[in-house]
Motif scaffolding. Sequence first.
Motif, short mmCIF file in Angstrom:
data_model
loop_
_atom_site.label_atom_id
_atom_site.label_comp_id
_atom_site.label_asym_id
_atom_site.label_seq_id
_atom_site.Cartn_x
_atom_site.Cartn_y
_atom_site.Cartn_z
N SER A 116 -34.20 -48.59 -2.60
CA SER A 116 -33.60 -50.09 -3.15
C SER A 116 -34.68 -50.91 -2.73
CB SER A 116 -32.70 -50.27 -2.04
OG SER A 116 -32.14 -51.57 -2.45
N ALA A 117 -35.11 -51.70 -3.79
CA ALA A 117 -36.34 -52.53 -3.80
C ALA A 117 -36.25 -53.64 -4.50
CB ALA A 117 -37.62 -52.12 -4.35
N TRP A 118 -36.79 -54.85 -4.12
CA TRP A 118 -37.09 -56.11 -4.87
C TRP A 118 -37.63 -55.72 -6.11
CZ3 TRP A 118 -33.55 -59.04 -3.72
CH2 TRP A 118 -33.14 -59.67 -2.30
N VAL A 119 -37.32 -56.19 -7.19
CA VAL A 119 -38.10 -56.32 -8.41
C VAL A 119 -37.85 -57.60 -9.34
CG1 VAL A 119 -36.21 -55.25 -9.86
CG2 VAL A 119 -38.84 -54.91 -10.41
N TYR A 120 -38.94 -58.17 -9.72
CA TYR A 120 -38.53 -59.33 -10.48
C TYR A 120 -38.58 -58.95 -12.13
CZ TYR A 120 -40.46 -61.72 -6.34
OH TYR A 120 -40.33 -62.16 -4.92
N LEU A 121 -37.32 -59.20 -12.55
CA LEU A 121 -37.05 -59.11 -13.86
C LEU A 121 -37.24 -60.52 -14.82
CD1 LEU A 121 -33.91 -56.67 -13.47
CD2 LEU A 121 -36.16 -56.00 -13.92
N ALA A 122 -37.42 -60.26 -16.06
CA ALA A 122 -37.37 -61.45 -16.87
C ALA A 122 -36.30 -62.54 -16.43
CB ALA A 122 -37.30 -61.06 -18.10
N ALA A 123 -36.16 -63.62 -16.27
CA ALA A 123 -35.10 -64.57 -16.47
C ALA A 123 -34.60 -64.48 -17.68
CB ALA A 123 -35.38 -65.76 -15.85
N PRO A 124 -33.08 -64.97 -18.16
CA PRO A 124 -32.61 -65.13 -19.10
C PRO A 124 -33.35 -65.79 -20.39
CG PRO A 124 -30.87 -65.19 -17.71
CD PRO A 124 -32.17 -65.21 -16.89
N ASP A 125 -33.96 -67.15 -19.72
CA ASP A 125 -34.74 -67.91 -20.66
C ASP A 125 -36.25 -67.48 -20.94
OD1 ASP A 125 -35.36 -68.42 -18.09
OD2 ASP A 125 -35.32 -70.79 -18.49
N ALA A 126 -36.73 -66.31 -20.27
CA ALA A 126 -38.06 -66.02 -20.43
C ALA A 126 -38.53 -65.54 -21.71
CB ALA A 126 -38.32 -64.93 -19.59
N GLU A 127 -39.55 -65.96 -22.49
CA GLU A 127 -40.11 -65.75 -23.71
C GLU A 127 -40.60 -64.31 -23.80
OE1 GLU A 127 -41.63 -68.82 -26.21
OE2 GLU A 127 -40.45 -70.34 -25.17
N LEU A 128 -40.09 -63.21 -24.46
CA LEU A 128 -40.55 -62.10 -24.26
C LEU A 128 -41.41 -61.64 -25.63
CD1 LEU A 128 -37.28 -60.15 -23.47
CD2 LEU A 128 -38.93 -61.34 -21.87
N GLY A 129 -42.62 -61.05 -25.31
CA GLY A 129 -43.31 -60.76 -26.48
C GLY A 129 -42.88 -59.21 -26.79
N PRO A 130 -43.60 -58.71 -27.77
CA PRO A 130 -42.90 -57.35 -28.10
C PRO A 130 -42.92 -56.30 -26.94
CG PRO A 130 -45.28 -57.61 -28.82
CD PRO A 130 -44.85 -58.88 -28.26
N PRO A 131 -42.02 -55.15 -27.01
CA PRO A 131 -42.03 -54.23 -25.96
C PRO A 131 -43.36 -53.58 -25.90
CG PRO A 131 -40.23 -53.93 -27.60
CD PRO A 131 -41.05 -55.16 -28.18
N ILE A 132 -43.75 -52.94 -24.74
CA ILE A 132 -45.13 -52.46 -24.42
C ILE A 132 -44.62 -50.81 -24.68
CG2 ILE A 132 -46.88 -51.76 -22.74
CD1 ILE A 132 -46.32 -54.69 -21.79
N PRO A 133 -45.19 -50.24 -25.40
CA PRO A 133 -44.79 -48.67 -25.57
C PRO A 133 -45.14 -47.88 -24.46
CG PRO A 133 -45.70 -49.41 -27.53
CD PRO A 133 -45.85 -50.60 -26.82
N GLY A 134 -44.48 -47.07 -23.77
CA GLY A 134 -44.70 -46.35 -22.63
C GLY A 134 -44.32 -46.97 -21.23
N GLY A 135 -43.95 -48.41 -21.52
CA GLY A 135 -43.52 -49.08 -20.11
C GLY A 135 -44.77 -49.20 -19.32
N ASP A 136 -46.03 -49.26 -19.55
CA ASP A 136 -47.16 -49.23 -18.43
C ASP A 136 -47.96 -50.26 -18.81
OD1 ASP A 136 -49.19 -49.11 -16.58
OD2 ASP A 136 -49.32 -46.79 -17.12
N TRP A 137 -47.98 -51.40 -18.27
CA TRP A 137 -48.79 -52.78 -18.67
C TRP A 137 -50.36 -52.27 -18.51
CZ3 TRP A 137 -49.18 -57.37 -20.22
CH2 TRP A 137 -49.92 -58.16 -19.90
N PHE A 138 -50.68 -51.38 -17.67
CA PHE A 138 -52.20 -50.99 -17.74
C PHE A 138 -52.40 -49.97 -18.66
CE2 PHE A 138 -52.78 -51.64 -12.77
CZ PHE A 138 -52.84 -52.99 -12.77
N GLY A 139 -51.49 -49.37 -19.41
CA GLY A 139 -51.67 -48.50 -20.39
C GLY A 139 -51.54 -49.10 -21.95
N ARG A 140 -51.46 -50.34 -21.97
CA ARG A 140 -51.14 -50.96 -23.46
C ARG A 140 -52.51 -50.84 -24.14
NH1 ARG A 140 -52.41 -54.71 -19.85
NH2 ARG A 140 -53.43 -56.67 -20.28
N ALA A 141 -52.40 -51.07 -25.45
CA ALA A 141 -53.73 -50.85 -26.08
C ALA A 141 -54.70 -52.02 -25.79
CB ALA A 141 -53.24 -51.09 -27.64
N ASP A 142 -54.21 -53.12 -25.43
CA ASP A 142 -55.39 -53.97 -25.12
C ASP A 142 -55.80 -54.42 -23.82
OD1 ASP A 142 -52.83 -55.31 -24.41
OD2 ASP A 142 -53.13 -57.25 -25.18
N ALA A 143 -55.21 -53.23 -22.90
CA ALA A 143 -55.51 -53.34 -21.67
C ALA A 143 -57.12 -53.39 -21.07
CB ALA A 143 -55.03 -52.34 -20.96
#
Length: 143
Positions: A116-143
């Motif tokens: 059980s941990a704290w996590v910061y999720l997008a608030a309902p009004d956050a402007e989301l960009g496209p999904p990141i395939p694989g779910g890894d910020w460090f593994g994205r194409a432009d990292a």
Amino acid sequence: MNENANASGAHRPGTERPFFVYGTLRPGGRHHDRLLRGRTTAEDEAVLPDAVLHDGPGYPYAVAAPGAGPVTGTLLTAAPGVYTALLDALDLLEIPAGYERTVRAIVRLRDGARVSAWVYLAAPDAELGPPIPGGDWFGRADA
């Protein structure tokens, strides 16, 4: 495990939990050293199940999505005596940037434990960009 922080970001006494981070707060991310170095006793590789990672304005947003994911990140345990200060510092960074702090079950990779941990999720009004395939910020194409 759907407990959210109240509007002031406060938590109830006795609810110290680790933090799950998945973007700029991960080891190697631009905010890790400034906010977390020397303030943790453990930093374990982990995943957030049932979530999708989206690109954002220089940082990612995770969004709850049953059956999706996982999102890759790090489970951080606060060092003794710094939990409240660390929680306040993270809230000051994350909440104005379009996140809300909530409790989620995280899977620690070294032993498969659900934590059980704290996590910061997008608030309902956050402007989301496209999904990141694989779910890894460090593994994205432009990292």
